[in-house]
Motif scaffolding. Structure first.
Motif, PDB file in Angstrom:
ATOM      1  N   LEU A   1       0.876  -1.353  -0.026  1.00 60.83           N
ATOM      2  CA  LEU A   1      -0.249  -0.088   0.091  1.00 60.83           C
ATOM      3  C   LEU A   1       0.612   1.730   0.037  1.00 60.83           C
ATOM      4  N   THR A   2       0.660   2.426  -0.732  1.00 57.60           N
ATOM      5  CA  THR A   2       1.825   3.493  -1.218  1.00 57.60           C
ATOM      6  C   THR A   2       0.561   4.510  -2.216  1.00 57.60           C
ATOM      7  N   ALA A   3       0.957   5.734  -1.861  1.00 59.83           N
ATOM      8  CA  ALA A   3       0.157   6.436  -2.106  1.00 59.83           C
ATOM      9  C   ALA A   3       1.008   7.603  -1.985  1.00 59.83           C
ATOM     10  N   MET A   4       0.564   8.728  -3.149  1.00 62.02           N
ATOM     11  CA  MET A   4       1.546  10.337  -3.431  1.00 62.02           C
ATOM     12  C   MET A   4       0.662  11.631  -2.977  1.00 62.02           C
ATOM     13  N   PHE A   5       1.618  12.130  -2.199  1.00 60.55           N
ATOM     14  CA  PHE A   5       1.014  13.573  -2.105  1.00 60.55           C
ATOM     15  C   PHE A   5       2.239  14.849  -2.423  1.00 60.55           C
ATOM     16  N   ALA A   6       1.020  15.992  -2.445  1.00 65.57           N
ATOM     17  CA  ALA A   6       2.161  16.152  -2.640  1.00 65.57           C
ATOM     18  C   ALA A   6       2.354  17.961  -1.510  1.00 65.57           C
ATOM     19  N   ILE A   7       3.681  18.987  -0.767  1.00 65.37           N
ATOM     20  CA  ILE A   7       3.111  19.722  -0.044  1.00 65.37           C
ATOM     21  C   ILE A   7       4.455  21.508  -1.066  1.00 65.37           C
ATOM     22  N   GLU A   8       3.627  22.054  -0.635  1.00 65.95           N
ATOM     23  CA  GLU A   8       3.767  22.859  -1.071  1.00 65.95           C
ATOM     24  C   GLU A   8       4.255  24.198   0.333  1.00 65.95           C
ATOM     25  N   THR A   9       5.583  24.728   0.272  1.00 68.20           N
ATOM     26  CA  THR A   9       5.588  25.515   1.382  1.00 68.20           C
ATOM     27  C   THR A   9       6.282  27.070   0.696  1.00 68.20           C
ATOM     28  N   PHE A  10       5.494  27.807   1.356  1.00 71.09           N
ATOM     29  CA  PHE A  10       5.897  28.901   1.166  1.00 71.09           C
ATOM     30  C   PHE A  10       6.018  30.152   2.418  1.00 71.09           C
ATOM     31  N   GLY A  11       7.880  30.866   2.136  1.00 69.10           N
ATOM     32  CA  GLY A  11       8.595  31.199   2.802  1.00 69.10           C
ATOM     33  C   GLY A  11       8.766  33.048   2.908  1.00 69.10           C
ATOM     34  N   LEU A  12       9.904  32.748   3.723  1.00 67.71           N
ATOM     35  CA  LEU A  12      10.523  34.791   2.723  1.00 67.71           C
ATOM     36  C   LEU A  12      11.401  34.282   1.174  1.00 67.71           C
ATOM     37  N   ILE A  13      12.272  33.075   1.258  1.00 66.25           N
ATOM     38  CA  ILE A  13      12.831  32.784  -0.323  1.00 66.25           C
ATOM     39  C   ILE A  13      12.565  31.728  -0.331  1.00 66.25           C
ATOM     40  N   PRO A  14      12.705  31.144  -1.677  1.00 66.65           N
ATOM     41  CA  PRO A  14      12.617  30.006  -2.720  1.00 66.65           C
ATOM     42  C   PRO A  14      14.045  29.412  -1.730  1.00 66.65           C
ATOM     43  N   SER A  15      14.245  28.153  -2.162  1.00 67.61           N
ATOM     44  CA  SER A  15      14.972  26.825  -1.549  1.00 67.61           C
ATOM     45  C   SER A  15      16.011  27.320  -3.297  1.00 67.61           C
ATOM     46  N   PRO A  16      16.730  26.495  -2.809  1.00 66.46           N
ATOM     47  CA  PRO A  16      18.350  27.685  -3.911  1.00 66.46           C
ATOM     48  C   PRO A  16      17.994  26.248  -4.584  1.00 66.46           C
ATOM     49  N   SER A  17      17.559  25.914  -5.929  1.00 64.36           N
ATOM     50  CA  SER A  17      17.876  24.630  -6.837  1.00 64.36           C
ATOM     51  C   SER A  17      19.542  24.609  -6.765  1.00 64.36           C
ATOM     52  N   VAL A  18      19.631  23.452  -7.045  1.00 65.75           N
ATOM     53  CA  VAL A  18      20.988  23.040  -7.659  1.00 65.75           C
ATOM     54  C   VAL A  18      21.377  23.665  -8.861  1.00 65.75           C
ATOM     55  N   TYR A  19      20.207  22.747  -9.650  1.00 61.41           N
ATOM     56  CA  TYR A  19      20.571  23.049 -11.298  1.00 61.41           C
ATOM     57  C   TYR A  19      20.069  24.788 -11.145  1.00 61.41           C
ATOM     58  N   LEU A  20      19.312  25.234 -10.825  1.00 66.51           N
ATOM     59  CA  LEU A  20      19.481  26.807 -11.129  1.00 66.51           C
ATOM     60  C   LEU A  20      20.618  27.889 -10.751  1.00 66.51           C
ATOM     61  N   VAL A  21      21.404  27.386  -9.613  1.00 70.29           N
ATOM     62  CA  VAL A  21      22.786  27.180  -9.294  1.00 70.29           C
ATOM     63  C   VAL A  21      23.391  27.408 -10.401  1.00 70.29           C
ATOM     64  N   ALA A  22      23.972  26.027 -10.602  1.00 70.07           N
ATOM     65  CA  ALA A  22      24.677  25.666 -12.361  1.00 70.07           C
ATOM     66  C   ALA A  22      23.849  26.989 -13.213  1.00 70.07           C
ATOM     67  N   SER A  23      23.307  26.909 -13.559  1.00 69.16           N
ATOM     68  CA  SER A  23      22.717  27.498 -15.344  1.00 69.16           C
ATOM     69  C   SER A  23      22.988  29.159 -14.672  1.00 69.16           C
ATOM     70  N   PHE A  24      22.595  29.804 -13.210  1.00 66.94           N
ATOM     71  CA  PHE A  24      22.855  30.723 -13.177  1.00 66.94           C
ATOM     72  C   PHE A  24      25.221  31.323 -13.599  1.00 66.94           C
ATOM     73  N   LEU A  25      25.098  30.691 -12.757  1.00 67.19           N
ATOM     74  CA  LEU A  25      26.371  30.594 -13.116  1.00 67.19           C
ATOM     75  C   LEU A  25      27.688  29.759 -14.678  1.00 67.19           C
ATOM     76  N   PHE A  26      26.632  29.258 -14.954  1.00 67.62           N
ATOM     77  CA  PHE A  26      27.247  29.376 -16.733  1.00 67.62           C
ATOM     78  C   PHE A  26      26.822  30.148 -17.353  1.00 67.62           C
ATOM     79  N   VAL A  27      25.902  30.625 -17.377  1.00 74.00           N
ATOM     80  CA  VAL A  27      25.508  32.097 -17.927  1.00 74.00           C
ATOM     81  C   VAL A  27      26.266  33.335 -17.669  1.00 74.00           C
ATOM     82  N   LEU A  28      27.214  32.964 -16.403  1.00 73.33           N
ATOM     83  CA  LEU A  28      28.021  34.386 -15.728  1.00 73.33           C
ATOM     84  C   LEU A  28      28.939  34.256 -15.879  1.00 73.33           C
ATOM     85  N   MET A  29      29.133  32.997 -16.339  1.00 76.81           N
ATOM     86  CA  MET A  29      30.911  32.311 -16.945  1.00 76.81           C
ATOM     87  C   MET A  29      30.953  32.901 -18.922  1.00 76.81           C
ATOM     88  N   LEU A  30      29.771  31.832 -19.131  1.00 73.36           N
ATOM     89  CA  LEU A  30      29.835  32.150 -20.166  1.00 73.36           C
ATOM     90  C   LEU A  30      29.577  34.111 -21.068  1.00 73.36           C
TER      91      LEU A  30
END
Length: 937
Positions: free
Chosen positions: A873-902
């Motif tokens: 027996l399994t099930a799925m559920f999703a939680i969206e938390t809202f606060g001061l700032i979003p939690s940084p995404s590794v992919y987002l940070v990497a993409s941002f750094l890549f753009v800056l370096m480029l």
């Protein structure tokens, strides 16, 4: 039948053969036979003088062979025709004093766009109904029925459709229109048996009888194609028939002039014919057997199997893994088990085909597979390789997963042979030899028919006698008549057995070729001869209607067929009225509401059954079970005696007592403790005069595939769709459902709920675990191991992943390897200040979120308790938390750094080329040219 059809039938029945008389009523299937009923009497023959009836009964025309009778007082009334010649037999008619006077009438419309059926229902009085209503062909209520239905509705009447298997109820949401209620129900195959019930409302002191109906997906008959030719059995042969075990209204009849098909118990019918050139004239008149199934109609002709379907008429053979010839028999299921539990991956077979040495099984979509050969059976059963072993017949038992194989065995095959029985289980793939052996002449043929019971039981017959084998083949013998004859042909003018009809209520009807009928009951050892119902030259069969009543089917010489209700209950009560055969008990009650029960881990099934009987007879209730020994029983008996009668009540509880926690071979233990158990409750004694003599049902121990869990408060409908940019690049709304929005400071404890196909069952109190499916680990649990009462370090996701590196994440931790932390005997002390990652409804453990971050979490929840369910027996559920700032995404940070370096390197490169250009300009083109001096002339 219409009045004209009845007249044709009666004139045809009376043209030849012996004299016979019968009776009928306006109520279909004799549902109402009371002081209010008009009883129609009819005599066939030429010697009639007048009717002999009691004084309290009034006959309309005493000297007419066809007349009407009314009895003002209830009771048993002796009625017979007076003739010039030998006396006609007397019937003892039981006239009731019931206050049930009205019946439900229904019509069905099918809507394939939404897979629903609308049932139009009204009330009618059989004594004041239109002929179309009595024949079941009315499309709308008569004037009398409109008035009656409207009056009943005014008094509070409202019909409800109850399903028998799933215990659901459907009622009309609309107001009555023109004396008719309209009720919408879903189309279904596994909940087809329904009953129309009403409120306890009376009009003129009369109630409405409940009405049992069979309503499944619309079934179509194969249309007749112009120019096709008839297919039939050999000239002069008896009728043969096949019906769908779960849709008894779907029948195929083979006569010696035509083949007929119906999907409404022959109220309407079509002819089955074959294209010219597909068979020779001799082959078209050589049908030896027939089977109807969901894949079509199958004919056995001269050892070859043919299929008739909407696609045409084809010969089946080697291309479908069947022999091209030499087929000696075909057999299909006789009992309907809509639900069953099978541990095997393959679906159960639909029908069996056999030669003298091989057995084949047919599965859905016309897939055939060879089951076994006689050479293999010799090895399985340890029989002599030099002996002759052939397949006598194959028959499906009362168990939904078992097949009985009757084998003929002999060493010197000249005079006698032995017929013995082995049973094959389609689930376990095991062959079990049974304690049943018959010594028979070498050319003898026995036809088997398994009864509807939990323990294996069957009857076999040859041309003259009926052999019974009940209670797992421990109660055997030959059916005897009161005169002491086991040879039924001696009591039917030398005629031989044509048909043996067995129903779900335990009734056994033996019809001879001359239409003499003998009656018996399962688990009894004798039979009685019933009154003659039709003459001895009529070709007839006994069938079961969709309402559970019997009817006669007649094949007429003009190529048509007719049906006639048969009052089995009234006829048996009449014949046993003057005998000493009395039912030993007064009542047999129970609360078994279903034919199929599921038992999961930790669940129990408690049922009660009660028997009321005269003092000093010592009756009791017998509980019998058949199948794997995986259930335990506890019995509790209460007893009362008053006014010369005893009441004995048995309460029986079925349960398992197995602890699955900490078992090394968890899955094997589960497999060994699941299966299908057949159970029946029956009185210790009964006779032919008793009503239903037993209650048969299944208990499936295992995983109910209709069971599932969900987290309370989450839905997959009416979600407000929007894009998330936290971690999940693509949120699958249909799969994950609507997320719950929480402030990042709020803790959350999932409330897991259990559901089945009927809806919500209960909240889950067992241990469960959760994990984020995208690999997020920036959440934790508020309880520590010490706070949760652990005596050693508890399991965590980190430790379980370390132990099961070879498994995917969803399999590293589950009920198969769960070990609790509440004992010193297992585990190491460790650090008990770690978060406790197991949740249940009472331990107060919550999920909490990192401060200051908004985020999206998609969790999967799994039941961890090994003693909770056989299901994963399994099930799925999703939680969206809202606060001061979003939690940084590794992919987002990497993409941002890549753009800056480029951008940096782009500017650097552009700057390089810019400065090179300037440098070159200064080298080759000086910024100041020297001024040349000009000579003066």
């Amino acid at each position: 039948m219409s009045a004209r059809e009845v007249a044709v039938l009666l004139s045809w029945l009376s043209c030849c053969g012996s004299a016979v008389w019968r009776y009928s009523s306006n109520s279909p299937s004799y549902r109402i036979f009371s002081t209010r009923s008009t009883i129609k009497l009819e005599y066939e023959g030429t010697l009639f003088t007048e009717w002999s009836v009691p004084e309290i009964c009034f006959v309309l025309n005493k000297s007419s062979p066809k007349t009407e009778l009314r009895c003002s007082s209830p009771g048993v009334h002796a009625i017979k025709p007076i003739v010039t010649g030998p006396d006609e037999e007397e019937r003892n008619l039981f006239v009731d004093s019931s206050h049930t006077c009205f019946l439900w009438y229904y019509r069905v419309r099918h809507f394939f766009n939404n897979l629903t059926q609308v049932i139009s229902v009204w009330v009618y009085d059989p004594e004041n109904a239109d002929p179309d209503e009595l024949l079941g062909s009315a499309e709308e209520p008569s004037i009398n029925s409109i008035v009656l239905s409207t009056q009943m509705a005014t008094l509070g009447q409202k019909p409800v459709i109850h399903t028998i298997l799933k215990r659901k109820a459907y009622l009309s949401n609309e107001k009555m229109k023109k004396g008719t209620w309209h009720i919408m129900v879903p189309m279904t195959r596994d909940d087809a048996l329904k009953e129309i019930r009403g409120n306890q409302v009376t009009f003129q002191d009369c109630f409405i009888a409940d009405f049992l109906i069979l309503l499944t997906f619309p079934l179509l008959t194969i249309p007749e194609i112009p120019g096709s030719l008839p297919i039939s059995s050999p000239r002069g042969s008896q009728l043969m028939v096949s019906w769908d075990a779960c849709v008894v209204a779907s029948v195929v009849l083979v006569a010696d002039m035509e083949t007929f098909q119906t999907n409404d118990s022959f109220r309407t019918w079509t002819r089955i014919r074959v294209p010219p050139g597909s068979l020779s004239d001799a082959e078209r008149q050589s049908v030896a057997d027939v089977i109807v199934s969901r894949d079509g109609i199958f004919f056995l002709i001269n050892g070859v199997l043919y299929q008739k379907s909407f696609r045409g008429f084809v010969k089946l053979g080697r291309i479908l893994n069947l022999p091209d010839g030499g087929i000696t028999g075909i057999s299909s299921r006789k009992w309907c088990w809509v639900k069953y539990l099978s541990k095997a991956k393959e679906r159960r077979s639909n029908f069996a085909v056999w030669t003298e040495n091989e057995i084949y099984l047919e599965y859905i979509l016309l897939k055939f597979a060879r089951l076994v050969t006689t050479t293999e059976l010799k090895n399985i059963l340890n029989l002599s390789v030099t002996a002759t072993l052939t397949i006598h017949s194959v028959e499906y038992t009362g168990h939904p997963l078992e097949i009985a194989v009757f084998l003929s065995y002999c060493t010197i095959c000249t005079v006698t042979k032995k017929i013995f029985l082995v049973i094959y289980n389609e689930d376990t793939k095991q062959w079990v030899s049974q304690d049943l052996t018959l010594d028979a002449p070498i050319d003898s043929v026995f036809i088997p028919h398994f009864i509807f019971s939990a323990l294996p039981g069957l009857i076999l017959w040859n041309k003259h006698s009926i052999y019974y084998c009940y209670h797992n083949f421990t109660f055997t013998g030959i059916l005897q008549t009161p005169a002491g004859h086991g040879n039924l042909s001696m009591l039917s003018n030398g005629s031989i057995i044509h048909e043996v009809f067995v129903d779900y209520y335990g009734n056994i009807l033996v019809k001879m070729e001359n239409n003499v009928i003998f009656y018996s009951k399962i688990n009894t050892r004798d039979a009685v001869k019933l009154h003659l119902w039709t003459n001895n030259t009529t070709r007839a069969l006994i069938l079961l209607s969709t309402s559970g009543y019997t009817y006669f089917l007649y094949a007429l010489d003009n190529g048509t067929i007719q049906i006639q209700d048969y009052p089995l209950s009234l006829e048996t009560r009449s014949i046993t009225f003057k005998t000493k055969d009395k039912c030993p008990y007064l009542a047999f009650h129970n609360n078994v509401a279903r034919v199929f029960y599921f038992l999961d881990k930790g669940e129990t099934l408690t049922l009660w059954t009660q028997i009321i009987y005269p003092e000093n007879t010592g009756l009791y209730v017998v509980v019998e079970s058949y199948g794997p020994k995986i259930l335990e029983e506890s019995h509790d008996i209460s007893f009362e005696a008053a006014f010369g009668h005893c009441t004995k009540t048995l309460t029986v509880t079925f349960y398992q007592n197995v602890d699955y926690e900490g078992i090394y071979d968890y899955f094997e233990m589960q497999h060994n403790n699941t299966g299908l158990v057949m159970v029946q409750l029956r009185p210790s004694e009964y006779s032919k005069t008793c009503p239903i003599a037993q209650k048969v049902f299944q208990i499936a121990v295992g995983c109910d595939d209709k069971k599932f869990i969900a987290v309370k408060g989450f839905s997959k409908k009416e979600c407000h769709h929007h894009d998330f940019s936290y971690v999940i690049e693509k949120y699958i709304w249909k799969k994950y459902g609507c997320p719950l929005r929480l402030d990042f400071t709020e803790k959350f404890q999932p409330v897991v709920q259990l559901f089945d196909d009927n809806g919500y069952v209960k909240d889950v109190g067992a241990n469960f675990i959760v994990w984020e499916i995208h690999g997020r680990d920036d959440y934790s649990f508020n309880n520590t191991m010490a706070q949760s009462g652990c005596l050693h370090e508890a399991q965590t996701w980190k430790s379980m992943i370390e132990l099961n590196k070879h498994l995917p994440l969803e399999e590293v931790w589950g009920p198969e390897n769960y070990i609790h932390c509440f004992s010193y005997a297992m585990g190491k002390p460790g650090d008990l200040n770690q978060p406790y990652e197991i949740i249940n409804s009472s331990n107060g453990n919550h999920i909490f979120w990192p401060l200051g971050h908004s985020g999206m979490y998609v969790f999967r929840v799994k039941i961890l308790d090994p003693n909770y369910s056989f299901c994963n027996l399994t099930a799925m559920f999703a939680i969206e938390t809202f606060g001061l700032i979003p939690s940084p995404s590794v992919y987002l940070v990497a993409s941002f750094l890549f753009v800056l370096m480029l951008l940096f390197f782009t500017i650097l490169v552009l700057s390089y080329f810019r400065y090179v250009r300037i440098y070159r300009q200064y080298i080759y083109k000086p910024p100041h040219k020297p001024q040349r001096k000009h000579k003066k002339n």
